[in-house]
Design a protein around this motif. Structure first.
Motif, PDB file in Angstrom:
ATOM      1  N   PRO A 196       0.803  -1.232   0.000  1.00 58.43           N
ATOM      2  CA  PRO A 196       0.000   0.000   0.000  1.00 58.43           C
ATOM      3  C   PRO A 196       0.834   1.279   0.000  1.00 58.43           C
ATOM      4  O   PRO A 196       0.451   2.267  -0.644  1.00 58.43           O
ATOM      5  N   LEU A 197       1.970   1.282   0.709  1.00 59.66           N
ATOM      6  CA  LEU A 197       2.823   2.477   0.721  1.00 59.66           C
ATOM      7  C   LEU A 197       3.445   2.715  -0.651  1.00 59.66           C
ATOM      8  O   LEU A 197       3.564   3.861  -1.095  1.00 59.66           O
ATOM      9  N   GLU A 198       3.839   1.653  -1.311  1.00 59.76           N
ATOM     10  CA  GLU A 198       4.374   1.782  -2.669  1.00 59.76           C
ATOM     11  C   GLU A 198       3.293   2.309  -3.603  1.00 59.76           C
ATOM     12  O   GLU A 198       3.562   3.161  -4.457  1.00 59.76           O
ATOM     13  N   ALA A 199       2.074   1.818  -3.455  1.00 62.08           N
ATOM     14  CA  ALA A 199       0.975   2.267  -4.309  1.00 62.08           C
ATOM     15  C   ALA A 199       0.714   3.755  -4.135  1.00 62.08           C
ATOM     16  O   ALA A 199       0.480   4.483  -5.106  1.00 62.08           O
ATOM     17  N   ALA A 200       0.747   4.233  -2.893  1.00 55.26           N
ATOM     18  CA  ALA A 200       0.514   5.658  -2.628  1.00 55.26           C
ATOM     19  C   ALA A 200       1.594   6.518  -3.275  1.00 55.26           C
ATOM     20  O   ALA A 200       1.307   7.570  -3.862  1.00 55.26           O
ATOM     21  N   LEU A 201       2.854   6.087  -3.166  1.00 60.62           N
ATOM     22  CA  LEU A 201       3.954   6.840  -3.773  1.00 60.62           C
ATOM     23  C   LEU A 201       3.859   6.801  -5.293  1.00 60.62           C
ATOM     24  O   LEU A 201       4.061   7.818  -5.965  1.00 60.62           O
ATOM     25  N   ASN A 202       3.528   5.649  -5.865  1.00 58.41           N
ATOM     26  CA  ASN A 202       3.368   5.532  -7.314  1.00 58.41           C
ATOM     27  C   ASN A 202       2.265   6.454  -7.830  1.00 58.41           C
ATOM     28  O   ASN A 202       2.406   7.062  -8.889  1.00 58.41           O
TER      29      ASN A 202
END
Length: 262
Positions: A196-202
């Motif tokens: 989820p953190l990667e998705a938010a940054l992406n």
């Protein structure tokens, strides 16, 4: 009828295990007997291969065989899969980069191939924003390439930095192009990743970039992961390999996405 072994000579252990992972992912499962016949080796050898791959989270062991990994697979395992396709995708992506641009390279086993192509290209000036430690190292020492590294919390499986600190740093920047590596792209669900953190940054990378280019081998098409990054309508270009399913390619083009197959 039994299947002809994949090769008449003995494969190196690493190569055989890479092919096992690809076969399991493509078929959805594989038995020890099937793999032994496929690779012309003993069931004992195949069991040892599967046990080693399971320890690295490359596959999941099942009774009598293996299933695809449900985990966030480590980057060093990902880099061994579909490497020839990723190389071609990296080459095609690098050709889109213009001198003097600012680009974002997301973390991933395909985006690192873009970084390797940049090393071989004579840019006079280029700025690369990245959240990936391995990509920053790949581009280090190039006087004509300015590397901007985002801060944040390290995800050890992907060598990427994520979280509020990374997002705060990125929010102050803008880019001409984003090259986005993804774990799944489904025309209905969108672009997905396990974290989820990667998705938010992406998602923020997409917002600060004038153009978004998703780079992924065809095995990711039609796949879904935990966290949705964005609907496909927010992608400008998808670069994949020429084994991409026709129906998926047509669905992406119907959504207004340019698809490049290499």
């Amino acid at each position: 009828m039994s299947e002809t072994p994949v090769t008449s000579h003995r494969l190196l252990v690493g190569e055989r295990r890479r092919l096992i992972v690809e076969l399991v992912e493509r078929q959805g499962r594989a038995t020890v007997e099937e793999l032994a016949n496929k690779f012309g080796t003993s069931a004992v050898t195949i069991r040892a291969d599967l046990d080693a791959l399971a320890r690295n989270s490359a596959i999941v062991r099942s009774h009598g065989g293996a299933l695809p990994s449900a985990n966030d697979t480590p980057l060093n395992i990902k880099e061994t899969r579909w490497h020839a396709q990723k190389l071609r995708i990296g080459q095609a992506a690098a050709r889109m980069i213009q001198d003097g641009e600012t680009i974002i390279l997301d973390s991933g086993s395909t985006t690192v191939e873009i970084a390797r192509q940049i090393r071989q290209t004579k840019f006079e000036s280029l700025t690369v924003i990245t959240n990936a430690l391995n990509i920053a190292m790949e581009l280090s020492g190039l006087s004509q390439v300015r590397v901007m590294m985002l801060g944040g919390m390290l995800r050890q499986t992907s060598y990427s930095l994520v979280g509020p600190d990374a997002e705060q740093a990125l929010a102050k920047l803008s880019a001409d192009r984003l090259f986005l590596g993804v774990d799944g792209l489904d025309p209905e669900v969108g672009v997905t990743t396990p974290d989820p953190l990667e998705a938010a940054l992406n998602a923020l990378m997409i917002r600060v970039s004038r153009q978004t280019i998703a780079v992924l081998d065809a095995s990711k098409l039609g796949q879904r992961s935990l966290s949705v990054i964005t609907p496909v309508r927010n992608l400008d270009i998808v670069i994949s390999d020429n084994s991409a399913p026709t129906e998926t390619v047509e669905a992406l083009r119907a959504a207004g996405v340019q698809v490049v197959l290499v």
